[in-house]
Design a protein around this motif. Structure first.
Motif, PDB file in Angstrom:
ATOM      1  N   PHE A   1       0.877  -1.051  -0.036  1.00 29.45           N
ATOM      2  CA  PHE A   1      -0.045  -0.020  -0.239  1.00 29.45           C
ATOM      3  C   PHE A   1       0.772   1.285  -0.029  1.00 29.45           C
ATOM      4  O   PHE A   1       2.048   1.401   0.889  1.00 29.45           O
ATOM      5  CB  PHE A   1      -0.926   0.078   1.150  1.00 29.45           C
ATOM      6  N   HIS A   2       0.437   2.207  -0.698  1.00 28.10           N
ATOM      7  CA  HIS A   2       1.328   3.402  -1.077  1.00 28.10           C
ATOM      8  C   HIS A   2       0.310   4.663  -0.574  1.00 28.10           C
ATOM      9  O   HIS A   2      -0.634   4.922  -1.191  1.00 28.10           O
ATOM     10  CB  HIS A   2       1.770   4.023  -2.294  1.00 28.10           C
ATOM     11  N   CYS A   3       0.441   5.303   0.672  1.00 31.97           N
ATOM     12  CA  CYS A   3      -0.561   6.389   1.054  1.00 31.97           C
ATOM     13  C   CYS A   3       0.281   7.702   0.887  1.00 31.97           C
ATOM     14  O   CYS A   3       1.313   7.592   1.412  1.00 31.97           O
ATOM     15  CB  CYS A   3      -0.908   5.922   2.633  1.00 31.97           C
ATOM     16  N   GLN A   4      -0.321   8.503   0.182  1.00 32.27           N
ATOM     17  CA  GLN A   4       0.411   9.822  -0.188  1.00 32.27           C
ATOM     18  C   GLN A   4      -0.397  11.052   0.188  1.00 32.27           C
ATOM     19  O   GLN A   4      -1.822  11.186  -0.087  1.00 32.27           O
ATOM     20  CB  GLN A   4       0.697   9.943  -1.588  1.00 32.27           C
TER      21      GLN A   4
ATOM     22  N   TYR B   1      -9.837  -1.110   2.305  1.00 34.28           N
ATOM     23  CA  TYR B   1      -8.623  -0.643   2.779  1.00 34.28           C
ATOM     24  C   TYR B   1      -8.725   0.777   2.865  1.00 34.28           C
ATOM     25  O   TYR B   1      -8.735   1.293   1.648  1.00 34.28           O
ATOM     26  CB  TYR B   1      -7.155  -1.298   2.472  1.00 34.28           C
ATOM     27  N   ILE B   2      -8.352   1.546   3.981  1.00 29.97           N
ATOM     28  CA  ILE B   2      -8.247   3.213   3.600  1.00 29.97           C
ATOM     29  C   ILE B   2      -7.027   3.395   4.465  1.00 29.97           C
ATOM     30  O   ILE B   2      -6.352   2.796   5.392  1.00 29.97           O
ATOM     31  CB  ILE B   2      -9.343   3.642   4.471  1.00 29.97           C
ATOM     32  N   CYS B   3      -6.638   4.643   4.212  1.00 28.07           N
ATOM     33  CA  CYS B   3      -5.408   5.184   5.073  1.00 28.07           C
ATOM     34  C   CYS B   3      -5.627   6.705   5.422  1.00 28.07           C
ATOM     35  O   CYS B   3      -6.543   7.421   4.746  1.00 28.07           O
ATOM     36  CB  CYS B   3      -3.972   5.224   4.050  1.00 28.07           C
TER      37      CYS B   3
ATOM     38  N   ALA C   1     -10.632  10.292   5.671  1.00 27.72           N
ATOM     39  CA  ALA C   1      -9.959   9.199   5.198  1.00 27.72           C
ATOM     40  C   ALA C   1      -9.597   9.247   3.827  1.00 27.72           C
ATOM     41  O   ALA C   1     -10.472   9.818   3.103  1.00 27.72           O
ATOM     42  CB  ALA C   1     -10.532   7.795   5.643  1.00 27.72           C
ATOM     43  N   SER C   2      -8.939   8.264   3.028  1.00 33.04           N
ATOM     44  CA  SER C   2      -8.565   8.292   1.780  1.00 33.04           C
ATOM     45  C   SER C   2      -9.885   7.407   1.115  1.00 33.04           C
ATOM     46  O   SER C   2     -10.690   6.854   1.809  1.00 33.04           O
ATOM     47  CB  SER C   2      -7.546   7.426   1.501  1.00 33.04           C
ATOM     48  N   GLN C   3      -9.811   7.559  -0.252  1.00 32.81           N
ATOM     49  CA  GLN C   3     -10.719   6.750  -0.941  1.00 32.81           C
ATOM     50  C   GLN C   3     -10.349   5.164  -0.733  1.00 32.81           C
ATOM     51  O   GLN C   3      -9.341   4.920  -0.775  1.00 32.81           O
ATOM     52  CB  GLN C   3     -10.948   7.005  -2.386  1.00 32.81           C
TER      53      GLN C   3
END
Length: 335
Positions: free
Chosen positions: A140-143, A197-199, A215-217
């Motif tokens: 997972f890449h959370c930006q 899954y969210i970040c 939260a992210s999409q």
């Protein structure tokens, strides 16, 4: 022993005691607050990096007021304050498992409510299809958005959530410094790892302390079985299972019918052989009781003279001679 000696001994004992306690008791967590809707407050109890637990407790002064229990070990827990619990006169601290207690904080509802959550980050996953086999690893890449009010994130969180739930952490929080992104690696174990899954990321503000972003999409992850490839392959697998079950049932009925036919023929043949044996035994018994009569005719040797005499009416040597055959019946003197 002098007073100084006793005092020194006591200090040594206390130092050893507290040193042992420090090694056995996990370090204290950090309790911070953030804003949520409806003028409520959210407190976050965060364990230090490398520590965590299943049970997190919230205390008002010394009284326990709330508990969060995780199914798996987590590094943080969220507590909600509403109504009078948000008043500034209250003091709160927290604890995870049997750790040391955090420092006390006072709610600051006015300052907190006025702060809006930071914008949501962007989440990507590899493989991009979101379909993996059990045992494979997801990346997972959370930006975070670039330069949000010149305040870089302090940490990133990755959560898995089900419908109607806020989500649960699936990996330890990534603490960052002057970085707008973080990467998480999650090894899947089975279909229970499927879901959304969210970040999100956290900011450290001077007055409000820790503040979570929105939260992210979500990204959808599906952990598939070893014999299927896609949610279509599942249907094909079900159809294959149905066809296989029907085939197995038909084969079973055929085998049962064949066995029944063989057993029936065996019983019939056995009955026929037993009937024949009984019939043969019966006739053997009947024949053993029969009396054989010798009806062989014996030849009588008669001379030619005898034959002539018989023809002339003369008696022969082989038959009695009656001179007057009727005298016996006609002579009364005989009676």
């Amino acid at each position: 022993m002098s007073f100084c000696g006793c005092f020194l001994t006591a200090l040594i004992i206390l130092k050893l005691h507290f040193s042992a306690s420090e090694h056995s008791v996990p370090p204290a967590p950090i309790l911070t607050q953030t804003a949520v809707r409806d003028s409520s407050l959210e407190l976050i109890c965060q364990a230090p990096q490398g520590y965590g637990g299943l049970v997190f407790k919230l205390f008002k002064i010394r009284q326990q007021v709330d508990t969060v229990v995780h199914s798996t070990e987590q590094q943080s827990a969220h507590f909600m304050l509403r109504g009078k619990d948000t008043e500034k006169e209250n003091l709160y601290c927290c604890q995870y498992e049997n750790s040391m207690y955090s420092s006390y904080i006072q709610p600051e509802p006015n300052d907190v409510v006025s702060v809006s959550p930071p914008p949501s980050p962007h989440l990507k996953v590899e493989p991009s299809s979101g379909h993996v086999m059990p045992g494979e690893t997801l990346s997972f890449h959370c930006q975070a958005p670039p330069d949000h009010q010149k305040q870089p994130p302090k940490a990133f969180l990755l959560l898995r959530r089900a419908a109607g739930t806020p989500g649960s952490m699936v990996a330890p929080a990534k603490l960052v410094s002057q970085s707008q992104e973080a990467r998480f690696s999650v090894k899947t174990m089975g279909r229970e790892d499927s879901g959304e899954y969210i970040c999100l990321y956290q900011l450290k503000l001077p007055k409000t302390g820790q503040l979570n972003s929105t939260a992210s999409q979500p990204v959808h992850i599906t952990v598939i079985g070893y014999h299927s490839c896609t949610q279509a392959s599942t249907g094909s697998t079900d159809m294959a299972l149905i066809v296989g079950s029907v085939s197995a049932g038909v084969l079973f009925l055929m085998v049962v019918s064949l066995l029944g036919f063989i057993v029936h023929r065996h019983i019939k043949n056995t009955s026929e052989r037993r009937r024949q044996r009984e019939q043969e035994k019966f006739w053997q018994c009947v024949h053993s009781k029969d009396h054989i009569v010798d009806l062989t005719l014996q030849r009588v040797d008669i001379g030619s003279e005898d034959i002539g005499g018989m023809l002339r009416g003369r008696p022969t040597d082989s038959e009695p001679i009656y001179d007057s055959p009727m005298t016996t019946f006609m002579d009364p003197s005989i009676y």
